[in-house]
Scaffold this motif. Structure first.
Motif, short mmCIF file in Angstrom:
data_model
loop_
_atom_site.label_atom_id
_atom_site.label_comp_id
_atom_site.label_asym_id
_atom_site.label_seq_id
_atom_site.Cartn_x
_atom_site.Cartn_y
_atom_site.Cartn_z
N THR A 155 1.74 12.28 11.72
CA THR A 155 0.64 11.46 10.80
C THR A 155 0.70 12.31 9.35
OG1 THR A 155 -1.33 10.11 10.54
CG2 THR A 155 -1.49 12.31 11.79
N VAL A 156 -0.11 11.54 8.45
CA VAL A 156 0.41 11.93 7.30
C VAL A 156 -0.77 12.80 6.55
CG1 VAL A 156 1.81 9.95 6.70
CG2 VAL A 156 -0.79 9.47 6.50
N SER A 157 -1.57 13.57 7.35
CA SER A 157 -2.04 14.80 6.85
C SER A 157 -2.66 15.49 7.99
CB SER A 157 -3.66 14.37 6.21
OG SER A 157 -4.41 13.70 6.86
N PRO A 192 -12.77 -2.80 4.89
CA PRO A 192 -13.94 -1.92 5.24
C PRO A 192 -13.55 -0.22 5.28
CG PRO A 192 -13.78 -3.47 6.75
CD PRO A 192 -12.66 -3.74 5.77
N GLN A 193 -12.18 -0.13 5.37
CA GLN A 193 -11.73 1.33 5.46
C GLN A 193 -12.09 2.20 4.23
OE1 GLN A 193 -7.26 1.72 5.67
NE2 GLN A 193 -7.20 3.86 4.91
N LYS A 194 -12.25 1.33 3.20
CA LYS A 194 -12.00 1.90 1.65
C LYS A 194 -13.50 2.29 1.38
CE LYS A 194 -7.57 2.35 1.33
NZ LYS A 194 -6.83 3.58 1.44
N GLY A 212 0.78 -1.35 0.01
CA GLY A 212 0.09 -0.06 0.09
C GLY A 212 0.80 1.21 0.01
N GLY A 213 0.29 2.17 0.33
CA GLY A 213 0.92 3.63 0.31
C GLY A 213 2.21 3.89 1.06
N LEU A 214 2.31 3.10 2.28
CA LEU A 214 3.53 3.15 2.94
C LEU A 214 4.59 2.85 2.21
CD1 LEU A 214 4.74 2.85 5.91
CD2 LEU A 214 4.59 0.54 5.78
N PHE A 233 -12.19 6.38 6.59
CA PHE A 233 -11.08 7.21 7.22
C PHE A 233 -10.12 6.98 6.19
CE2 PHE A 233 -10.33 2.92 8.97
CZ PHE A 233 -8.92 2.92 8.92
N GLU A 234 -9.24 8.08 6.18
CA GLU A 234 -8.00 8.14 5.25
C GLU A 234 -6.90 9.01 5.70
OE1 GLU A 234 -6.23 6.18 3.04
OE2 GLU A 234 -8.20 5.80 2.01
N PRO A 235 -6.00 8.19 6.36
CA PRO A 235 -4.95 9.08 6.98
C PRO A 235 -4.18 10.00 6.02
CG PRO A 235 -4.62 6.86 7.66
CD PRO A 235 -5.64 6.69 6.69
N CYS A 236 -4.09 9.59 4.76
CA CYS A 236 -3.49 10.62 3.68
C CYS A 236 -4.45 10.19 2.60
CB CYS A 236 -2.15 10.58 3.50
SG CYS A 236 -1.61 12.02 2.12
N GLY A 237 -4.12 9.13 1.91
CA GLY A 237 -4.66 8.92 0.65
C GLY A 237 -3.39 9.40 -0.41
N LEU A 238 -3.15 8.30 -1.49
CA LEU A 238 -2.20 8.71 -2.32
C LEU A 238 -2.97 8.85 -3.73
CD1 LEU A 238 0.82 6.94 -1.17
CD2 LEU A 238 0.50 9.42 -1.15
N ILE A 249 2.39 7.77 11.97
CA ILE A 249 1.59 6.94 11.80
C ILE A 249 0.88 7.00 10.61
CG2 ILE A 249 -1.12 6.12 12.70
CD1 ILE A 249 -0.23 8.21 14.99
N HIS A 250 0.98 5.80 9.70
CA HIS A 250 0.43 5.74 8.38
C HIS A 250 -1.34 5.47 8.63
CE1 HIS A 250 3.92 6.89 6.07
NE2 HIS A 250 4.51 6.38 7.09
N ASN A 251 -1.40 4.43 9.47
CA ASN A 251 -2.71 4.16 9.75
C ASN A 251 -2.91 3.57 11.11
OD1 ASN A 251 -5.31 3.01 9.56
ND2 ASN A 251 -5.11 2.29 7.32
N ILE A 252 -3.63 4.25 12.03
CA ILE A 252 -3.73 3.66 13.21
C ILE A 252 -4.77 2.37 13.57
CG2 ILE A 252 -5.87 4.88 13.97
CD1 ILE A 252 -4.04 6.23 16.29
N LEU A 285 1.49 16.36 5.38
CA LEU A 285 1.00 15.67 4.01
C LEU A 285 1.92 15.01 3.20
CD1 LEU A 285 -2.11 15.83 3.15
CD2 LEU A 285 -1.22 17.55 1.77
N ASN A 286 1.45 13.71 2.79
CA ASN A 286 2.56 12.83 1.82
C ASN A 286 2.54 13.74 0.42
OD1 ASN A 286 2.92 10.90 3.50
ND2 ASN A 286 1.29 9.48 2.69
N GLY A 287 3.41 13.41 -0.41
CA GLY A 287 3.71 13.83 -1.75
C GLY A 287 3.23 12.83 -2.72
C1 GLC Z 1 -1.64 4.30 4.96
C2 GLC Z 1 -3.14 5.02 4.67
C3 GLC Z 1 -3.01 5.95 3.61
C4 GLC Z 1 -1.75 6.61 3.30
C5 GLC Z 1 -0.55 5.49 3.26
C6 GLC Z 1 0.80 6.32 3.16
O1 GLC Z 1 -1.73 2.94 4.29
O2 GLC Z 1 -4.29 4.09 4.67
O3 GLC Z 1 -4.21 6.71 3.74
O4 GLC Z 1 -1.94 7.15 2.11
O5 GLC Z 1 -0.39 4.92 4.46
O6 GLC Z 1 1.16 7.42 4.18
#
Ligand code: GLC
Ligand code: ADP
Length: 481
Positions: free
Chosen positions: A211-213, A304-306, A17-19, A379-384, A161-164, A246-248
């Motif tokens: 965290t990422v946002s 379920p998150q998505k 995933g986004g990590l 919920f979406e910590p950042c979302g890419l 924290i990318h996802n709690i 915020l991620n890039g």
């Molecule tokens: C997690 C989050 C996602 C975020 C990603 C990278 O997987 O679910 O929202 O973009 O980490 O930080």
């Protein structure tokens, strides 16, 4: 500054995933700022296949057996690899077997990641010396700050924290097996509801938590978003030790002008390539070859998150009512969701295409060829993928939560007039609210001049990694060892 990142994924070596996307780009952005950046990662089977000749740095007998720390240069980035075949030499996913069962020894596998990160940060590699900052990501690396604390090693540490929702919980009996003192099994420590939480260890022992946002940083100081940890997080915020960065987007990987996965590249002033990409997608999924249809896409883990469950519900309502609405999914995850999407495609073969699985190239083709990208997350910590959508002129349709709320601007009369609209936003996690946003998208789509204007605005957004790298730099500088 000498920065050591510790994480369990790094694109393109290992990704779920986004990590992985973050670890595959942030270190390079920090290098570009002049820092000396290295990453520590388990030497999974697939990583070993790509980097078979990593040089031996040190051998240690640990609570997890004999471990070798190796080093390799990967595209100009220094990688420490934790070589312990009994822990990491397994096929496929880094966390679970092919039946989706978590590996029974994950407690050791990821305790070793934290331990090795702390060991390297404190000078295990004599040639590199001590790190100035140890930056650990998600629960898998959460114990790294705890080891630094247990060893009284005064190294600055940051935990992101990318996802709690994933907390790395293990039975308390394992504490004796992972080389941490029993005093740490405490509410002011690694204990959480009678178990060991690797995530909490990171939150508790790191000098600073990010965290990422910004919006997610705020949300997790309350329940339910805080996953039971909102109290601790709120304290961190009051101490000035919690922030949102915020991620890039990595321009080398996600760029419509250079993307080799697309049939034809494109950019804001020459959008023919996007048309070609849409046509190719309609062909690949055997949809109506209608350029006037609104092609919505989704690239996602199915959990379920998505929000995939209420998306299905909404599509069942909107597809029959709008023959010019199309939907293509690339995703994998919960088997019942996978099957429900396959059935949707069987029911609406001319409007719906579904690809169950993980496919990097197809992900680029969906992001490139779609008109709208759907991210209806609970919920979406950042979302890419919404950031990728913006860059490729594929307007994001998102729920107002976490990083989605921070990056997408709702299309309405005001934002159309002041030229800030970039997508479609809804609030409630329901089929009805999502359906309203789909109607909003369809109505803009049917205005042939307004759509390209919003698309241009979307493509003009800058979510480069340099900004995040600067924020982390400021955060590191403000820390004490
Ligand atoms: C997690 C989050 C996602 C975020 C990603 C990278 O997987 O679910 O929202 O973009 O980490 O930080
Ligand atoms: P999360 O990390 O929660 O899954 P993000 O939006 O941060 O969500 O990142 C998801 C990443 O994984 C993106 O790079 C996306 O393109 C990719 N991805 C998700 N599902 C798939 C899939 N089935 N095939 C290819 N890439 C995928």
């Amino acid at each position: 500054m000498k920065i050591l990142h510790a994480a369990s994924e790094l694109y393109p070596l290992i990704k779920t995933g986004g990590l992985a996307d973050v670890l595959g780009s942030l270190p390079f952005a920090q290098k570009a700022q002049g820092h000396d950046v290295r990453v520590i990662l388990p030497y999974y089977r697939h990583v070993r296949d790509v980097l078979p000749d990593a040089a031996l740095v040190a051998v240690r007998d640990t609570f997890g057996g004999s471990v070798q720390i190796r080093y390799a240069d990967y595209r100009g980035l220094g990688l420490y690899l934790i070589d312990a075949p009994h822990l990491y030499d397994r096929p496929g996913n880094p966390y679970h077997n092919e039946h989706y069962f978590d590996y029974a020894d994950n407690v050791i596998r990821f305790a070793i990641l934290g331990w090795a990160a702390a060991a390297v940060a404190t000078g295990l590699d004599g040639l590199w010396g001590r790190a100035d900052v140890l930056h650990a990501h998600d629960w898998q690396a959460g114990l790294a700050p705890a080891y630094l604390n247990a060893w009284n090693a005064y190294i600055k540490s940051v935990f992101t924290i990318h996802n709690i929702a994933y907390q790395g919980m293990f039975q308390s009996k394992h504490l004796g097996e992972i080389g941490l003192p029993w005093e740490m099994f405490h509410v002011d420590g690694v204990e959480f509801h009678g178990q060991i939480s690797f995530l909490k260890a990171g939150l508790f022992y790191a000098g600073h938590v990010t965290t990422v946002s910004p919006t997610y940083a705020d949300e997790i100081t309350r329940e339910p978003a805080g996953g039971g940890l909102s109290g601790l997080l709120d304290t961190r915020r009051q101490q000035g030790r919690l922030s949102g960065v915020l991620n890039g987007v990595d321009d080398a990987v996600w760029n419509p002008q250079t993307d080799a996965a697309l049939p034809k590249p494109f950019h804001p002033k020459a959008m023919q390539g996007k048309k070609a990409g849409k046509k190719a997608l309609q062909q690949f999924f055997a949809l109506n070859a209608d350029e006037k249809a609104l092609l919505t896409v989704m690239v996602s883990r199915l959990t379920p998150q998505k929000g995939a469950d209420f998306l299905l519900e909404s599509l069942h309502e909107k597809l029959p009512a709008n023959p010019d609405l199309q939907f293509v999914l690339l995703g994998s995850g919960a088997p019942e969701l996978e099957q429900a999407f396959v059935r949707l495609a069987e029911q609406y073969p001319q409007q719906v295409g579904v690809y169950i699985g993980y496919n990097e190239e197809l992900a680029h083709q969906l992001v490139g060829g779609g008109d709208v990208i759907l991210i209806p997350s609970r919920f979406e910590p950042c979302g890419l993928t919404q950031l990728y959508g913006l860059k490729y002129g594929t307007l994001p349709l998102v729920r107002r939560t976490g990083g989605l709320a921070d990056t997408v601007v709702q299309t309405d009369e005001v934002t159309l007039k002041n030229k800030t609209a970039t997508g479609f936003v809804f609030d409630e996690p329901t089929a009805g609210a999502l359906g309203g946003a789909l109607e909003n998208a369809l109505s803009l789509w049917r205005k042939p001049r307004a759509w390209p204007a919003v698309r241009r605005q979307a493509m003009a957004q800058d979510f480069g990694w340099h900004k995040a790298a600067e924020s982390y730099d400021a955060c590191y500088r403000s820390l004490r060892g």
